[in-house]
Scaffold this motif. Sequence first.
Motif, PDB file in Angstrom:
ATOM      1  N   ASN A 103     -18.034 -56.402   5.579  1.00  0.00           N
ATOM      2  CA  ASN A 103     -18.679 -57.687   5.873  1.00  0.00           C
ATOM      3  C   ASN A 103     -18.285 -58.685   4.787  1.00  0.00           C
ATOM      4  O   ASN A 103     -17.460 -58.371   3.916  1.00  0.00           O
ATOM      5  CB  ASN A 103     -20.206 -57.525   5.950  1.00  0.00           C
ATOM      6  CG  ASN A 103     -20.858 -57.371   4.590  1.00  0.00           C
ATOM      7  OD1 ASN A 103     -20.190 -57.104   3.591  1.00  0.00           O
ATOM      8  ND2 ASN A 103     -22.163 -57.539   4.532  1.00  0.00           N
ATOM      9  N   ASP A 104     -18.862 -59.882   4.862  1.00  0.00           N
ATOM     10  CA  ASP A 104     -18.628 -60.845   3.776  1.00  0.00           C
ATOM     11  C   ASP A 104     -19.934 -61.274   3.107  1.00  0.00           C
ATOM     12  O   ASP A 104     -19.920 -62.102   2.203  1.00  0.00           O
ATOM     13  CB  ASP A 104     -17.820 -62.067   4.258  1.00  0.00           C
ATOM     14  CG  ASP A 104     -18.619 -63.048   5.091  1.00  0.00           C
ATOM     15  OD1 ASP A 104     -19.799 -62.790   5.397  1.00  0.00           O
ATOM     16  OD2 ASP A 104     -18.056 -64.101   5.434  1.00  0.00           O
ATOM     17  N   ASP A 105     -21.060 -60.718   3.561  1.00  0.00           N
ATOM     18  CA  ASP A 105     -22.346 -61.083   2.957  1.00  0.00           C
ATOM     19  C   ASP A 105     -22.742 -60.114   1.842  1.00  0.00           C
ATOM     20  O   ASP A 105     -23.793 -60.286   1.219  1.00  0.00           O
ATOM     21  CB  ASP A 105     -23.439 -61.120   4.034  1.00  0.00           C
ATOM     22  CG  ASP A 105     -23.180 -62.232   5.046  1.00  0.00           C
ATOM     23  OD1 ASP A 105     -22.788 -63.337   4.636  1.00  0.00           O
ATOM     24  OD2 ASP A 105     -23.351 -61.991   6.252  1.00  0.00           O
ATOM     25  N   GLY A 106     -21.916 -59.118   1.612  1.00  0.00           N
ATOM     26  CA  GLY A 106     -22.181 -58.183   0.525  1.00  0.00           C
ATOM     27  C   GLY A 106     -22.784 -56.876   1.020  1.00  0.00           C
ATOM     28  O   GLY A 106     -23.382 -56.805   2.101  1.00  0.00           O
TER      29      GLY A 106
ATOM     30  N   ARG B  55     -20.876 -58.451  -3.669  1.00  0.00           N
ATOM     31  CA  ARG B  55     -21.696 -59.680  -3.644  1.00  0.00           C
ATOM     32  C   ARG B  55     -21.242 -60.529  -2.473  1.00  0.00           C
ATOM     33  O   ARG B  55     -20.249 -60.215  -1.830  1.00  0.00           O
ATOM     34  CB  ARG B  55     -21.531 -60.455  -4.947  1.00  0.00           C
ATOM     35  CG  ARG B  55     -20.138 -61.035  -5.151  1.00  0.00           C
ATOM     36  CD  ARG B  55     -19.881 -61.380  -6.579  1.00  0.00           C
ATOM     37  NE  ARG B  55     -19.712 -60.141  -7.353  1.00  0.00           N
ATOM     38  CZ  ARG B  55     -19.569 -60.102  -8.677  1.00  0.00           C
ATOM     39  NH1 ARG B  55     -19.601 -61.214  -9.392  1.00  0.00           N
ATOM     40  NH2 ARG B  55     -19.397 -58.956  -9.316  1.00  0.00           N
ATOM     41  N   GLU B  56     -21.972 -61.615  -2.246  1.00  0.00           N
ATOM     42  CA  GLU B  56     -21.619 -62.462  -1.103  1.00  0.00           C
ATOM     43  C   GLU B  56     -20.217 -63.038  -1.268  1.00  0.00           C
ATOM     44  O   GLU B  56     -19.848 -63.529  -2.341  1.00  0.00           O
ATOM     45  CB  GLU B  56     -22.634 -63.590  -0.934  1.00  0.00           C
ATOM     46  CG  GLU B  56     -22.166 -64.567   0.129  1.00  0.00           C
ATOM     47  CD  GLU B  56     -23.261 -65.265   0.897  1.00  0.00           C
ATOM     48  OE1 GLU B  56     -24.444 -65.080   0.557  1.00  0.00           O
ATOM     49  OE2 GLU B  56     -22.918 -65.998   1.833  1.00  0.00           O
ATOM     50  N   GLN B  57     -19.459 -62.964  -0.200  1.00  0.00           N
ATOM     51  CA  GLN B  57     -18.080 -63.480  -0.193  1.00  0.00           C
ATOM     52  C   GLN B  57     -17.859 -64.340   1.058  1.00  0.00           C
ATOM     53  O   GLN B  57     -16.735 -64.401   1.564  1.00  0.00           O
ATOM     54  CB  GLN B  57     -17.084 -62.309  -0.195  1.00  0.00           C
ATOM     55  CG  GLN B  57     -17.097 -61.478  -1.451  1.00  0.00           C
ATOM     56  CD  GLN B  57     -16.332 -62.127  -2.590  1.00  0.00           C
ATOM     57  OE1 GLN B  57     -15.611 -63.100  -2.398  1.00  0.00           O
ATOM     58  NE2 GLN B  57     -16.511 -61.617  -3.789  1.00  0.00           N
ATOM     59  N   SER B  58     -18.943 -64.973   1.540  1.00  0.00           N
ATOM     60  CA  SER B  58     -18.804 -65.819   2.724  1.00  0.00           C
ATOM     61  C   SER B  58     -17.824 -66.946   2.449  1.00  0.00           C
ATOM     62  O   SER B  58     -17.746 -67.460   1.330  1.00  0.00           O
ATOM     63  CB  SER B  58     -20.162 -66.403   3.129  1.00  0.00           C
ATOM     64  OG  SER B  58     -21.013 -65.370   3.577  1.00  0.00           O
ATOM     65  N   ALA B  59     -17.068 -67.319   3.471  1.00  0.00           N
ATOM     66  CA  ALA B  59     -16.095 -68.423   3.420  1.00  0.00           C
ATOM     67  C   ALA B  59     -14.956 -68.163   2.433  1.00  0.00           C
ATOM     68  O   ALA B  59     -14.313 -69.090   1.964  1.00  0.00           O
ATOM     69  CB  ALA B  59     -16.768 -69.763   3.120  1.00  0.00           C
TER      70      ALA B  59
ATOM     71  N   ILE C 292     -22.935 -57.456  10.405  1.00  0.00           N
ATOM     72  CA  ILE C 292     -23.204 -58.615  11.256  1.00  0.00           C
ATOM     73  C   ILE C 292     -23.357 -59.816  10.332  1.00  0.00           C
ATOM     74  O   ILE C 292     -24.227 -59.775   9.442  1.00  0.00           O
ATOM     75  CB  ILE C 292     -24.492 -58.438  12.078  1.00  0.00           C
ATOM     76  CG1 ILE C 292     -24.438 -57.178  12.942  1.00  0.00           C
ATOM     77  CG2 ILE C 292     -24.761 -59.665  12.923  1.00  0.00           C
ATOM     78  CD1 ILE C 292     -25.789 -56.851  13.604  1.00  0.00           C
ATOM     79  N   ASN C 293     -22.518 -60.832  10.515  1.00  0.00           N
ATOM     80  CA  ASN C 293     -22.615 -61.980   9.619  1.00  0.00           C
ATOM     81  C   ASN C 293     -23.939 -62.706   9.799  1.00  0.00           C
ATOM     82  O   ASN C 293     -24.427 -62.857  10.917  1.00  0.00           O
ATOM     83  CB  ASN C 293     -21.461 -62.950   9.894  1.00  0.00           C
ATOM     84  CG  ASN C 293     -21.413 -64.046   8.852  1.00  0.00           C
ATOM     85  OD1 ASN C 293     -21.294 -63.768   7.666  1.00  0.00           O
ATOM     86  ND2 ASN C 293     -21.544 -65.290   9.277  1.00  0.00           N
ATOM     87  N   HIS C 294     -24.477 -63.168   8.683  1.00  0.00           N
ATOM     88  CA  HIS C 294     -25.709 -63.962   8.709  1.00  0.00           C
ATOM     89  C   HIS C 294     -25.355 -65.414   9.011  1.00  0.00           C
ATOM     90  O   HIS C 294     -25.255 -66.243   8.112  1.00  0.00           O
ATOM     91  CB  HIS C 294     -26.435 -63.877   7.370  1.00  0.00           C
ATOM     92  CG  HIS C 294     -26.877 -62.493   7.005  1.00  0.00           C
ATOM     93  ND1 HIS C 294     -27.533 -62.201   5.833  1.00  0.00           N
ATOM     94  CD2 HIS C 294     -26.750 -61.305   7.656  1.00  0.00           C
ATOM     95  CE1 HIS C 294     -27.792 -60.903   5.786  1.00  0.00           C
ATOM     96  NE2 HIS C 294     -27.320 -60.346   6.870  1.00  0.00           N
TER      97      HIS C 294
ATOM     98  N   GLY D  30     -15.039 -64.932   6.029  1.00  0.00           N
ATOM     99  CA  GLY D  30     -14.659 -63.637   5.469  1.00  0.00           C
ATOM    100  C   GLY D  30     -14.935 -62.512   6.461  1.00  0.00           C
ATOM    101  O   GLY D  30     -14.244 -61.486   6.464  1.00  0.00           O
ATOM    102  N   THR D  31     -15.950 -62.700   7.289  1.00  0.00           N
ATOM    103  CA  THR D  31     -16.281 -61.684   8.308  1.00  0.00           C
ATOM    104  C   THR D  31     -15.111 -61.503   9.268  1.00  0.00           C
ATOM    105  O   THR D  31     -14.684 -60.384   9.556  1.00  0.00           O
ATOM    106  CB  THR D  31     -17.523 -62.139   9.114  1.00  0.00           C
ATOM    107  OG1 THR D  31     -18.595 -62.375   8.207  1.00  0.00           O
ATOM    108  CG2 THR D  31     -17.931 -61.105  10.143  1.00  0.00           C
ATOM    109  N   VAL D  32     -14.601 -62.636   9.766  1.00  0.00           N
ATOM    110  CA  VAL D  32     -13.472 -62.567  10.705  1.00  0.00           C
ATOM    111  C   VAL D  32     -12.223 -62.080   9.963  1.00  0.00           C
ATOM    112  O   VAL D  32     -11.436 -61.302  10.508  1.00  0.00           O
ATOM    113  CB  VAL D  32     -13.244 -63.941  11.377  1.00  0.00           C
ATOM    114  CG1 VAL D  32     -12.011 -63.910  12.269  1.00  0.00           C
ATOM    115  CG2 VAL D  32     -14.480 -64.333  12.188  1.00  0.00           C
TER     116      VAL D  32
HETATM  117 MG    MG Z   1     -21.206 -64.458   5.666  1.00  0.00          MG
END
Ligand code: MG
Length: 253
Positions: free
Chosen positions: A7-10, A36-40, A90-92, A104-106
């Motif tokens: 995932n990308d939210d950690g 850790r969070e890695q969104s975007a 599941i991305n938040h 990052g999820t995709v």
């Molecule tokens: Mg995310």
Amino acid sequence: MRLLCSNDDGVLATGLACLERAASPLGEVFVVAPDREQSATSHSLTLHHPLRPVQLGPRRWQVDGTPTDCVMLAIEALMPDRPDFVLSGINHGPNMGEDVLYSGTVAAAMEGLALGVPSIAVSFAGRQGAGSAMDLDQHVEPLCALLRHLTSLPAFPPDTLLNVNIPPVPAQEIRGIKLTRLGRRVFSDSIARMTDPWGKPIFWIGGGSVTWTEGAGTDIDAVRGGYVSVTPLHLDITHQARLEDAAKWWIDP
Ligand SMILES: [Mg+2]
């Protein structure tokens, strides 16, 4: 079946725990996720320092890197055998339209596909966590059914990753599943100008408002209608139609 979840939210994200629960009835689940969070963070790869995976338990690691690092490390170094599928999420929050370029999820699913593993990205197209009445738990069972279906297709589409967005409605109100294309959107006022404690200008990207250019058949259209959106994506972003036009751009001297 072996399933790699990232995932990308950690690694501590609720969405990842829900994805693991949805995937576990389908096979052996491995988790390799950012610490850790890695969104975007999109499809970024860590080249300038080493990665130190920490094993948290059987078939479970956290990595001090990006989602792309996690999937690459999992497939090429950590897992004893290649996975049959990469699942990301599941991305938040939603990953629709141009979101897929930043997500990052995709990207984790893209990395799976780039390494030859069929991949599915899953996002919850609403707020999750503090301040939200929406509870991801209720979506675990329907997601399990969807993943069971997709992973047992006689021929998972080649060179394709599936980008799934779950609408922010109670699970029993979901009206069905729609195959979609990416929508388009316009951001307004998404850069906040501020000053730092020393009076120097700083800029914070985020917030503002989003206007979707809705169209029939788009991901946003499906999600707003209460449907789970499934968009097939591929890695080749060549503009095939423009290739023909491009022949006219050169004028013989
Ligand atoms: Mg995310």
